[in-house]
Scaffold this motif. Sequence first.
Motif, PDB file in Angstrom:
ATOM      1  N   ASP A  95      -1.021  -6.016   9.759  1.00  0.00           N
ATOM      2  CA  ASP A  95      -0.238  -7.216   9.496  1.00  0.00           C
ATOM      3  C   ASP A  95      -0.507  -8.228  10.605  1.00  0.00           C
ATOM      4  O   ASP A  95      -0.518  -7.914  11.783  1.00  0.00           O
ATOM      5  N   GLU A 139       9.998 -10.625   8.818  1.00  0.00           N
ATOM      6  CA  GLU A 139      10.692 -10.355   7.551  1.00  0.00           C
ATOM      7  C   GLU A 139      12.133  -9.911   7.788  1.00  0.00           C
ATOM      8  O   GLU A 139      12.414  -9.107   8.668  1.00  0.00           O
ATOM      9  N   PRO A 151       7.037  -0.645  -4.457  1.00  0.00           N
ATOM     10  CA  PRO A 151       7.100   0.368  -3.400  1.00  0.00           C
ATOM     11  C   PRO A 151       6.797   1.763  -3.937  1.00  0.00           C
ATOM     12  O   PRO A 151       6.990   2.046  -5.133  1.00  0.00           O
ATOM     13  N   GLN A 198       8.259  -3.177   7.786  1.00  0.00           N
ATOM     14  CA  GLN A 198       7.201  -2.970   8.768  1.00  0.00           C
ATOM     15  C   GLN A 198       7.669  -2.194   9.998  1.00  0.00           C
ATOM     16  O   GLN A 198       6.936  -1.345  10.513  1.00  0.00           O
ATOM     17  N   ASP A 231       8.577  -7.709  13.054  1.00  0.00           N
ATOM     18  CA  ASP A 231       8.032  -8.613  12.053  1.00  0.00           C
ATOM     19  C   ASP A 231       9.075  -9.696  11.760  1.00  0.00           C
ATOM     20  O   ASP A 231      10.263  -9.527  12.058  1.00  0.00           O
ATOM     21  N   GLY A 237       5.130   2.959   1.237  1.00  0.00           N
ATOM     22  CA  GLY A 237       4.051   2.001   1.051  1.00  0.00           C
ATOM     23  C   GLY A 237       4.408   0.979  -0.001  1.00  0.00           C
ATOM     24  O   GLY A 237       5.351   1.153  -0.791  1.00  0.00           O
ATOM     25  N   LEU A 238       3.628  -0.103   0.002  1.00  0.00           N
ATOM     26  CA  LEU A 238       3.860  -1.196  -0.939  1.00  0.00           C
ATOM     27  C   LEU A 238       2.506  -1.649  -1.478  1.00  0.00           C
ATOM     28  O   LEU A 238       1.625  -2.018  -0.711  1.00  0.00           O
ATOM     29  N   CYS A 242      15.943  -1.910   8.116  1.00  0.00           N
ATOM     30  CA  CYS A 242      14.945  -1.297   7.228  1.00  0.00           C
ATOM     31  C   CYS A 242      15.489  -0.036   6.566  1.00  0.00           C
ATOM     32  O   CYS A 242      15.257   0.199   5.373  1.00  0.00           O
ATOM     33  N   ARG A 270       8.580  -5.137   3.053  1.00  0.00           N
ATOM     34  CA  ARG A 270       7.498  -4.287   3.581  1.00  0.00           C
ATOM     35  C   ARG A 270       8.028  -3.215   4.525  1.00  0.00           C
ATOM     36  O   ARG A 270       7.371  -2.216   4.761  1.00  0.00           O
TER      37      ARG A 270
END
Length: 518
Positions: A10, A302, A341, A317, A300, A335-336, A37, A315
């Motif tokens: 990224d 996001e 996802p 991250q 990140d 994962g994406l 997250c 994501r």
Amino acid sequence: MPRAAHSGRDASMGEKIVAGVFDLSDRHRYRSKVQQCLEALERLLGERRFDRPRNLMGLEIELNLVGRDGMPSMVNAAVLERIASRDFQTELGMFNLEVNIAPHRLGGRVFEQLAEELRAGLAYAHRMAVDTDSGIVMIGILPTLGTGDLVSANLSDVDRYALLNDQIVTARGEDFTLDIEGVERISCMFTSIAPEAACTSVQLHLQVTPTRFADVWNAAQVIAPVQVAVGANAPFVFGKEVWRESRPPLFQQATDTRSVELRAQGVRPRTWFGERWIGSAYELFEENVRWFPALLPICDEEDPLRVLDDGGVPRLQELVLHNGTVYRWNRPVYGLVDGVPHLRVENRVLPAGPTVTDVIANAAFYYGLVRALAEDARPVWSRLPFAAAAENFDTACRYGIDAELLWPSPRRAGGIARVPVVRLVQDELLPLAEAGLDAWGVERADRDHYLGVIEERCRRRVNGASWQVATYHRARESGLERGAALAATTRRYCELMHQGDPVHTWPVGVAVRAARSR
């Protein structure tokens, strides 16, 4: 399937890795982001937003570079420049590479297709390596690798590796002590994580739905000791014969951020087998966050919860990065792909090699067996204490194909018996693996060929580790000194690996004659 650990792909995260400067606020913000997250992951699981079952599997193999003399060759940058393929990437040491095989759907002639792709890719990479007076070899630990090869200067010139090394060294706060006692004992100290580069593995990925994840992970934990015992290929560490599969203890000690005092307090190592069966994928991600402090507190931009509120898929991250610095032997992966996802189980217990046929046979055995065990109405983990599975893993690493493992007794309800692994595989696990491959829709020709390799290993009690040890001792008995015997064994291993016949067919002792003729 993209690599989960230390990817740095990224853009924003990659830029921060290059900067490599953290302060107290970074760690505070990172902890907060990881918790966000986790909350987002819990919501995604609750909303059933994950990809439908697609029976996808993936394969990664870590490789060594060796010179014509059988010694490690520190030229991965030059080799990668010649290969010029995204399928090949750097690894931790300058004598390492990694090859990634694109995801495949389990079924049909998938294993023969994988074997053909892998042979073609490795043959091309080997030709490119020859231009640098080196070659590619698949092996768990290179027998000729010495302590002098594993220094910070021989880490790959990649920012993420330098940063990871700095953070683990800082967390450790003292030199790394490596102490493994087996047939012989190694005891030495290092100032960096470079010894981790000695360990080269095969990583098997399997995409699973959230509802099936726990059963698949538990099944993978149950069979990890069997995989190690049958596939062992790392009996030498720094020129000494220790365990039949020495990667796990070496990797754990080389990445251990705990001081002696923290170990005495029962703090968990970052490389570990685990301590219990699970009921959901979320439990593993949550444990990783709860028990292990951040090594790379890179944030990140996001906002995962806002992305969810807006109908998108985050994501995650920070969670992905943190999860990649906790080295479970069966790792959960988020994962994406194309905005959807998915979850994967990443099986990390197998050493690289010896041949493409052996690698694919190990993969077929794993995918068949994990399918059958995960769908068993009376799963093994309901009848086997987790502590017994952990003990099995240690036993398999020590003794390889000669190991005896704890297993539920068919003769006594609730009983546990100690069974030779070769008998367990032949009598019980190979039929299960056959049934599992049938359930995946794998064609009989693939199934019988590759499971037949596992059967022959057990019948002859030969795998990569036993061949290396037998060849080395034959060389010593002929009068070669330790270093010459290890080099002769390595050269002969490389020759036979490239010929491609599975290891159970390899002759023992030819390395001695080759060495004498020099």
